[in-house]
Design an enzyme around this catalytic site. Structure first.
Site, short mmCIF file in Angstrom:
data_model
loop_
_atom_site.label_atom_id
_atom_site.label_comp_id
_atom_site.label_asym_id
_atom_site.label_seq_id
_atom_site.Cartn_x
_atom_site.Cartn_y
_atom_site.Cartn_z
N LYS A 173 0.81 -1.22 0.00
CA LYS A 173 0.00 0.00 0.00
C LYS A 173 0.84 1.27 0.00
O LYS A 173 0.46 2.28 -0.60
CB LYS A 173 -0.98 -0.02 1.17
CG LYS A 173 -2.01 -1.14 1.05
CD LYS A 173 -3.02 -1.12 2.19
CE LYS A 173 -4.01 -2.26 2.03
NZ LYS A 173 -5.05 -2.27 3.08
N ALA A 231 -1.57 -0.34 15.12
CA ALA A 231 -1.05 0.95 14.65
C ALA A 231 -0.42 0.84 13.27
O ALA A 231 0.47 1.63 12.92
CB ALA A 231 -0.03 1.50 15.65
#
Length: 277
Positions: free
Chosen positions: A66, A126
């Site tokens: 990504k 996270a």
């Protein structure tokens, strides 16, 4: 619409349910599009991308690509810019345009749980998906988000992102979650990650409804804790479905805000393909 090739890339990739959903949607719409899968890691991403021929209109990107997809794009939508990550590339005249449809997928999936607004939320984890979750929560009007992570330093970029989207972000260790109650929890831990019963129970006791982005590893330690607490817990299939709908919009028109023809029926067809009906 013919002679259009699309693929999902990632490593690993064999588990991906995207080909089934996309193929079902294109068949329903009568589009002569193909959608395959390819195992691509970060090291090979650039060579694979530059080697694509003109028939390849777009790509779906999963982990760990990504950030590489974001960097490769000449243009990026607002959600990709905020998160620094892209899960969709669409060919343009000058290269590639990047989109982050995970954000919209999370918003729509939460809506299916009846969550269309909230004041306070918690994100467990996270990583890259946590950024998408934070932007999604900001779009729902959430003002305070607690990030619960195994390493607090990993949440530093999320604190900065919170400033940019107008959300007050605090952090806590996964082993010592805060006791303050929240309206909703989004879990972004990778599939197969273990959470101790005592920690999962503490999160469930104050967590409100849970959306766990995991699919294919259900139930998770967190979802079991939510079940014991008697609260709602759903997996990541809703997010996966709705982010794919936005991807198809982008592949078709270059925009994510323009609905597909007969979109409600397309979504129903994709949902059936997702659950294997």
């Amino acid at each position: 619409m013919s002679d259009v090739a699309l693929e999902v890339w990632g490593d690993p990739i064999d588990h991906s349910l995207s080909p089934a959903m996309h193929t079902a949607a294109y068949g329903f719409l009568g589009w002569d599009w193909t959608y395959g899968r390819r195992r691509v890691d970060e090291c090979s991403f650039h060579a694979e991308l530059t080697g694509l021929d003109a028939a390849h209109r777009g790509l779906s990107l999963t982990m760990p690509l990504k950030h590489a997809a974001f960097a490769a794009a000449a243009e990026r939508d607002a959600r990709a810019i905020l998160t620094g990550a892209a899960n969709t590339l669409v060919r343009t005249g000058d290269g590639w345009r990047a989109f982050n449809t995970d954000v919209g997928g999370i918003v729509a999936a939460l809506g299916e749980q009846g969550i269309v607004s909230a004041h306070r939320a918690r994100i467990v984890g996270a990583g890259a998906t946590a950024s998408a979750a934070l932007v999604a929560l900001a779009e729902l009007g959430v003002g305070e988000v607690e990030i619960v992570a195994r390493r607090p330093e990993a949440a530093a970029t999320l604190v900065d992102l919170g400033h940019r989207v107008g959300v007050h972000v605090t952090t806590a260790l996964l082993s010592e979650p805060a006791e303050r109650r929240v309206d909703v929890t989004i879990a972004t831990l990778p599939g197969g990650v273990s959470v101790e019963d005592s920690v999962a129970g503490a999160l469930a006791a104050t967590g409100g409804p849970l959306m766990d982005v995991v699919y294919g590893h259900w139930p998770t330690d967190l979802s079991r804790a939510w079940d014991r607490a008697g609260d709602s817990a759903r997996g990541g299939e809703g997010m996966l479905l709705h982010q794919a709908v936005l991807q198809i919009r982008a592949f078709a028109t270059g925009r994510v805000d323009e609905p597909l023809p007969r979109e409600a029926e397309v979504v129903a067809v994709m949902r059936r393909a997702l659950v294997g009906d």
